[in-house]
Motif scaffolding. Sequence first.
Motif, short mmCIF file in Angstrom:
data_model
loop_
_atom_site.label_atom_id
_atom_site.label_comp_id
_atom_site.label_asym_id
_atom_site.label_seq_id
_atom_site.Cartn_x
_atom_site.Cartn_y
_atom_site.Cartn_z
N PHE A 153 6.33 5.19 -1.98
CA PHE A 153 5.69 4.70 -3.19
C PHE A 153 4.86 5.82 -3.84
CE2 PHE A 153 6.34 0.31 -1.81
CZ PHE A 153 6.33 0.43 -0.43
N TYR A 168 1.59 5.46 -6.38
CA TYR A 168 0.65 4.61 -7.10
C TYR A 168 -0.19 5.50 -8.02
CZ TYR A 168 1.33 0.38 -4.26
OH TYR A 168 1.85 -0.74 -3.66
N GLN A 196 -3.89 5.59 -10.43
CA GLN A 196 -5.17 4.95 -10.74
C GLN A 196 -5.74 5.64 -11.97
OE1 GLN A 196 -8.03 4.92 -7.51
NE2 GLN A 196 -8.90 3.00 -8.28
N HIS A 209 -7.67 -0.25 -11.62
CA HIS A 209 -7.28 -0.35 -10.22
C HIS A 209 -5.91 0.30 -9.98
CE1 HIS A 209 -5.72 -4.00 -12.21
NE2 HIS A 209 -4.70 -3.87 -11.40
N LEU A 210 -5.60 0.49 -8.72
CA LEU A 210 -4.33 1.08 -8.33
C LEU A 210 -3.16 0.24 -8.85
CD1 LEU A 210 -4.98 2.02 -4.62
CD2 LEU A 210 -4.10 3.59 -6.34
N LEU A 225 1.33 0.32 -9.22
CA LEU A 225 2.57 0.97 -8.78
C LEU A 225 3.21 1.74 -9.92
CD1 LEU A 225 4.55 1.16 -6.31
CD2 LEU A 225 5.90 -0.56 -7.53
N LYS A 269 8.88 3.16 -6.75
CA LYS A 269 9.07 2.93 -5.32
C LYS A 269 10.51 3.26 -4.94
CE LYS A 269 10.16 -1.96 -6.03
NZ LYS A 269 9.73 -3.36 -5.81
N PHE A 290 13.16 2.11 -1.87
CA PHE A 290 13.44 1.32 -0.67
C PHE A 290 14.78 1.70 -0.06
CE2 PHE A 290 10.26 -2.00 0.14
CZ PHE A 290 9.41 -1.76 -0.91
N PHE A 326 -1.35 8.71 -6.07
CA PHE A 326 -1.30 8.58 -4.61
C PHE A 326 0.13 8.35 -4.16
CE2 PHE A 326 -5.80 8.35 -3.69
CZ PHE A 326 -6.36 7.87 -4.86
N TYR A 378 6.96 -6.35 8.63
CA TYR A 378 5.64 -5.88 8.22
C TYR A 378 5.37 -4.52 8.87
CZ TYR A 378 0.89 -4.60 8.60
OH TYR A 378 -0.25 -3.86 8.57
N LYS A 428 2.30 -1.27 8.13
CA LYS A 428 1.21 -0.91 7.24
C LYS A 428 1.61 0.29 6.36
CE LYS A 428 -1.42 2.31 10.06
NZ LYS A 428 -2.65 2.52 10.86
N VAL A 429 0.99 0.36 5.21
CA VAL A 429 1.22 1.44 4.26
C VAL A 429 0.16 2.52 4.51
CG1 VAL A 429 1.26 2.07 1.82
CG2 VAL A 429 2.17 -0.14 2.56
N PHE A 433 -1.49 5.95 2.92
CA PHE A 433 -1.63 6.67 1.65
C PHE A 433 -1.99 8.13 1.89
CE2 PHE A 433 -1.60 3.52 -1.77
CZ PHE A 433 -1.62 2.36 -1.04
N GLY A 434 -1.59 8.97 0.95
CA GLY A 434 -2.05 10.34 0.92
C GLY A 434 -3.44 10.43 0.32
N ILE A 435 -3.96 11.64 0.28
CA ILE A 435 -5.33 11.87 -0.15
C ILE A 435 -5.48 11.74 -1.66
CG2 ILE A 435 -5.12 14.36 -0.44
CD1 ILE A 435 -7.80 14.65 0.99
#
Lengths: 114, 114
Positions: free
Chosen positions: B34, B36, B38, B43-44, B46, B49, B51, B90, B99, B101-102, B104-106
């Motif tokens: 992904f 994202y 901001q 807010h963040l 998308l 993406k 898949f 990001f 499921y 977890k995602v 994220f990069g810095i």
Amino acid sequence: DTGVSQDPRHKITKRGQNVTFRCDPISEHNRLYWYRQTLGQGPEFLTYFQNEAQLEKSRLLSDRFSAERPKGSFSTLEIQRTEQGDSAMYLCASSPGQDGYEQYFGPGTRLTVT
Amino acid sequence: AQSVSQHNHHVILSEAASLELGCNYSYGGTVNLFWYVQYPGQHLQLLLKYFSGDPLVKGIKGFEAEFIKSKFSFNLRKPSVQWSDTAEYFCAVKPSGGYQKVTFGIGTKLQVIP
């Protein structure tokens, strides 16, 4: 409104106080996530719910942190005995129960601990 | 556990310049990827993406990204940036299937000068 909402948007508290944040996900989403973001960093995963079940907790989530999603709808994140290091943006996100969907983020709650 | 590395933390470009933001991930299996964005005060959300299928994915506002499996990379590109692209970007990775977890990069702060 069909987005993720969070309340409050800003919270200033004194060290040692307890705080509670609320997240309302998109109504048909049964997956809910909490992240923490500090300046200069990307969001860091804290915990995840599938419906009302808390299925994963990060090691970042100390014993002072607790999250609930009692009816599988809104969620709360409570921080007890806040410390200055807890100052951050707390983000909530939700996604549908099926694979192939991204997470939708709320505006976040900015916590400042003085 | 997966990780994400974003190479450029702060990029300054003039309008109409081309953009490429680097993203590499570390994970031994199949992933979902992904980007994202901001925007200031927002807010963040998308951007795009990946898949499965075509490794060249197109997102909103003229952005695209190419998944190169052999290089564990998912670089973001735009041929001609606008002042309104000023934002923080990001990259994020999630192991595919069920499921997961995602991570994220810095983040990369992009400043576009008119």
